[in-house]
Design an enzyme around this catalytic site. Structure first.
Site, PDB file in Angstrom:
ATOM      1  CE  LYS A 200      35.870  43.164  43.543  1.00 30.62           C
ATOM      2  NZ  LYS A 200      35.912  44.149  44.627  1.00 30.62           N
TER       3      LYS A 200
ATOM      4  CE  LYS B 167      39.918  38.508  47.477  1.00 31.98           C
ATOM      5  NZ  LYS B 167      39.185  37.252  47.604  1.00 31.98           N
ATOM      6  CG  ASP B 168      37.343  44.897  51.410  1.00 36.40           C
ATOM      7  OD1 ASP B 168      36.998  45.443  52.450  1.00 36.40           O
ATOM      8  OD2 ASP B 168      38.006  43.835  51.378  1.00 36.40           O
ATOM      9  CE  LYS B 169      30.237  50.180  45.565  1.00 28.66           C
ATOM     10  NZ  LYS B 169      28.816  50.581  45.688  1.00 28.66           N
TER      11      LYS B 169
END
Length: 688
Positions: A312, A341-343
């Site tokens: 993503k 998880k990080d954006k």
């Protein structure tokens, strides 16, 4: 994002938190694009997930991985229980007693014999079954009920003074009910389960209590596990017993309680000293086993689970799940993953979706690609994933626009950067939760919602949830309209389909109303994992503040009253400093017996919370708490200086950096639940 991390409107920021080291640091820009911040999950076998197959296994050091969030069970059953450091002495670790099999008993050819003191094979299956079939909060309550039953028995409790049964709620699927019955009895032989109108009730097993009056608790535990497993050609042996009258009583009890299922006989055995003795052997009657459904038939009827690697970009994990669930026509709760998880990054992580075939998942590939997602390594699996079920994460990060700190003119920039990296590599960093845990840059951060839920301020929590950001996109327009009008139905029509959480909540509010009860029903309408996310955010904020207070008060020195893990839980080479932990607040943890413990109580009181506040029965939220290492370390670190130019990026060979073009490429691994942005903050000495 050069130099300063975008700060939320609530003051939850890392800028006020103390740091581990005192080197000068440097400035730079992180996450100028998603390609500058790449996160790749490392599975439990140490392999990097990728777009194709998993890559070469890698080691992350000797320290065991910590769970991503609060443990699903109370600390007495799953978390390593920390020890209070008292002057120069550390108390011995709490461990369950280990039992060796009794020698001198040889199983018959072609059979499996279970000797008292050993458990049947496959002992981890029941844990996976309970995790996959029970909501996390129900699993927590079941474990607490089991603990209470054992504690009450040990203290000769009065049955009338305590709950005698626990309900798992209705389980409509017959196969799931059968699996739950077996899994609970295997994990907790001292409990029994019954079905009443599709509802599974768990009660104390009085047969177990009575058997404990004749044999040891260890023997009773293993015998009832043996009974429930019903393995063909298997036998069970009680420990050798030279008392004929006592053996007679055991024969009578087993025959009276379980005579239709098993038969018993006494056999002569030889003990370790060569002495003859007599043991009771139990075996199943042939007709009883013929009623058991073949394992192959059960396997064919299991739910469908599909595993895959999700790539993503510029998406939060829960936001990505909302998109996927909308496209696949399933609930967000049908997805499982090992961590958030990080954006603002490109991330690769393992996921499992329930009730979706591999073929169906492949069909939506082109559709989700438009949303910044791709799926790889699609395959069938047997069960869902659990939070923390990974070895760590690998990071490839580019820091651009390198500059010295504004007041630092004493050294070459390249030397400053190398010094900072090597310093943190050696000393480690404070294991804070990163700002993405709280929704950094947002008008309302997730910990505020979590606090409102813990205080059972349901209406306030809903209002906070729908507080819009300053942008004018359709989602924030809908939120703004809702706060102004209280029109849940009208807001529903304005929200895009992928906003699954918001739509679930609004449908419930439209049905039940915007009062306390209606908002409670609204929160219950969204998956438990999403409800508990907000509570965990609040717990994380408190942990961050506690860790900062701990370093400001005591520095890195281990102090009397600190909580430390035993060497068994952290590895032989770990120093005492590395073993210090702080509690994630909850109802079943203990606090340091020093100024830090006092700080916890004062801080929670400031927010109107006491220990009991971490159980919110109306929302099925039960937060026992766990323990988190104060210090963490980087693994497999490498770094290179780069120079940006019009033709791309090349390695910087000169000893001096061109500050207007200089960049730094960092590659390293971190344990689960560690934040790369926190590690970078320690290296650079500035908020990112």
């Amino acid at each position: 994002m050069s130099g300063v991390w975008p700060r939320g409107r609530t003051g939850t920021m890392l800028g006020v938190l103390s740091m581990r080291s005192n080197h000068a640091g440097f400035q730079g820009s992180v996450k100028t694009s998603a390609n500058d911040f790449i996160v790749t999950e490392i599975d439990t076998l140490g392999r990097l997930l990728s777009e194709s197959t998993a890559k070469t296994p890698r080691a992350l050091g000797d320290t065991p991985a910590a769970p991503e969030s609060c443990c699903p069970q109370s600390p007495c059953r799953s978390c390593p229980e920390p020890l209070e450091l008292r002057r120069e002495e550390v108390l011995g670790p709490f461990n369950s007693p280990s039992h060796a099999p009794v020698e001198g008993l040889s199983p018959a050819k072609g059979s499996t014999e279970h000797v008292a003191g050993t458990a049947p094979e496959g002992g981890h299956h029941e844990v996976g079954t309970l995790d996959s079939l029970l909501d996390e909060s129900v699993n927590e309550l079941l474990n607490q009920f089991a603990c209470n039953i054992k504690d009450w028995w040990d203290s000769e409790y009065d049955p009338a003074a305590h709950p005698t049964e626990f309900s798992l709620g209705p389980v409509l699927d017959k196969r799931n009910r059968a699996d739950l019955h077996s899994a609970i009895r295997q994990k907790f032989p001292f409990l029994m389960t019954v079905t009443k109108n599709n509802e599974i009730l768990v009660k104390a097993n009085t047969d177990y209590k009575q058997l404990c009056q004749l044999v040891s608790e260890e023997e009773a535990f293993d015998f009832l596990k043996f009974l429930d497993a019903k393995l063909e050609n298997s036998k069970f042996s009680f420990k050798p017993d030279g008392n004929k009258e006592h053996r007679k009583a055991v024969h009578h009890f087993v025959s009276q309680k379980f005579g239709k299922l098993v038969e018993t006989k006494s056999f002569s055995v030889t003990d370790l000293n060569g002495q003859q003795n007599v043991a009771i052997i139990v075996r199943f009657r042939e007709k009883s086993l013929s009623r058991k459904r073949p394992a192959a038939d059960c396997q064919e009827k299991q739910d469908i689970y599909t595993g895959f690697t999700l790539r993503k970009e510029n998406l939060e994990t829960l936001e990505a799940i909302s998109y996927l669930s909308s496209e696949l026509g399933v609930l967000p709760s049908d997805f499982s993953y090992t961590g958030i998880k990080d954006k603002k990054a490109i991330t690769y992580q393992a996921m499992v979706v329930k009730k979706v075939t591999p073929e169906r998942l492949k069909e939506i590939g082109s559709t989700i690609e438009k949303k910044g997602m791709k799926v790889y390594n699609i395959h069938s699996v047997c069960q869902h994933l659990r939070l923390g079920q990974l070895k760590g994460n690998h990071f490839d990060i580019i820091v651009r626009d390198l500059k010295p700190q504004s007041n630092d003119f004493s050294a070459d920039l390249k030397e400053r950067i190398s010094e900072a990296i090597e310093n943190v590599k050696t000393k480690g960093f404070v294991n804070y939760f990163g700002p993405q845990r709280f929704g950094h840059g947002q008008n309302v951060q997730t910990d505020q919602i979590g606090l409102a839920l813990l205080n059972e301020e349901m209406v306030k929590a809903v209002k906070l949830f729908f507080t819009p950001e300053d942008t004018d996109d359709p989602v924030n327009q809908a939120k703004r309209y809702f706060l102004q009008s209280d029109d849940a139905k009208g807001t529903l029509a304005m929200l895009p389909e992928f906003k699954v959480r918001e739509k679930m909540l609004l449908r419930a509010l439209n049905r039940y109303g915007l009062h306390h009860e209606g908002c409670t029903r609204g929160w219950l309408s969204i998956p438990h994992s999403m409800r508990i996310f907000y509570v965990h955010a609040y717990c994380s904020k408190i942990w961050n503040e506690a860790a900062s207070f701990r370093f400001m008060t005591y520095g890195s020195k281990v102090m009397e009253g600190d909580l430390v893990l035993s060497e068994d839980n952290v590895g032989e080479n770990s120093s005492l400093n590395d073993r210090v932990v702080l509690p994630m607040v909850g109802h079943s943890i203990k606090y340091p017996n020093n100024k830090v413990g006092q700080w916890y109580h004062e801080r929670l009181a400031k927010d109107g919370l006491q220990t009991c506040s971490f159980r919110v029965s109306a929302l099925q939220l039960n937060t026992p708490g766990c323990y988190r290492h104060i210090l963490k370390y980087i693994h497999n670190l490498s770094y290179h200086f780069l120079e940006d130019n019009e033709k791309g990026i090349k390695t910087e060979e000169d000893s001096h950096l061109n500050e207007s073009k200089a960049s730094l490429l960092l590659s390293f691994d971190l344990d689960p639940s560690c934040y790369a942005t926190v590690c970078l903050r320690e290296i650079m000495k500035c908020d990112l």
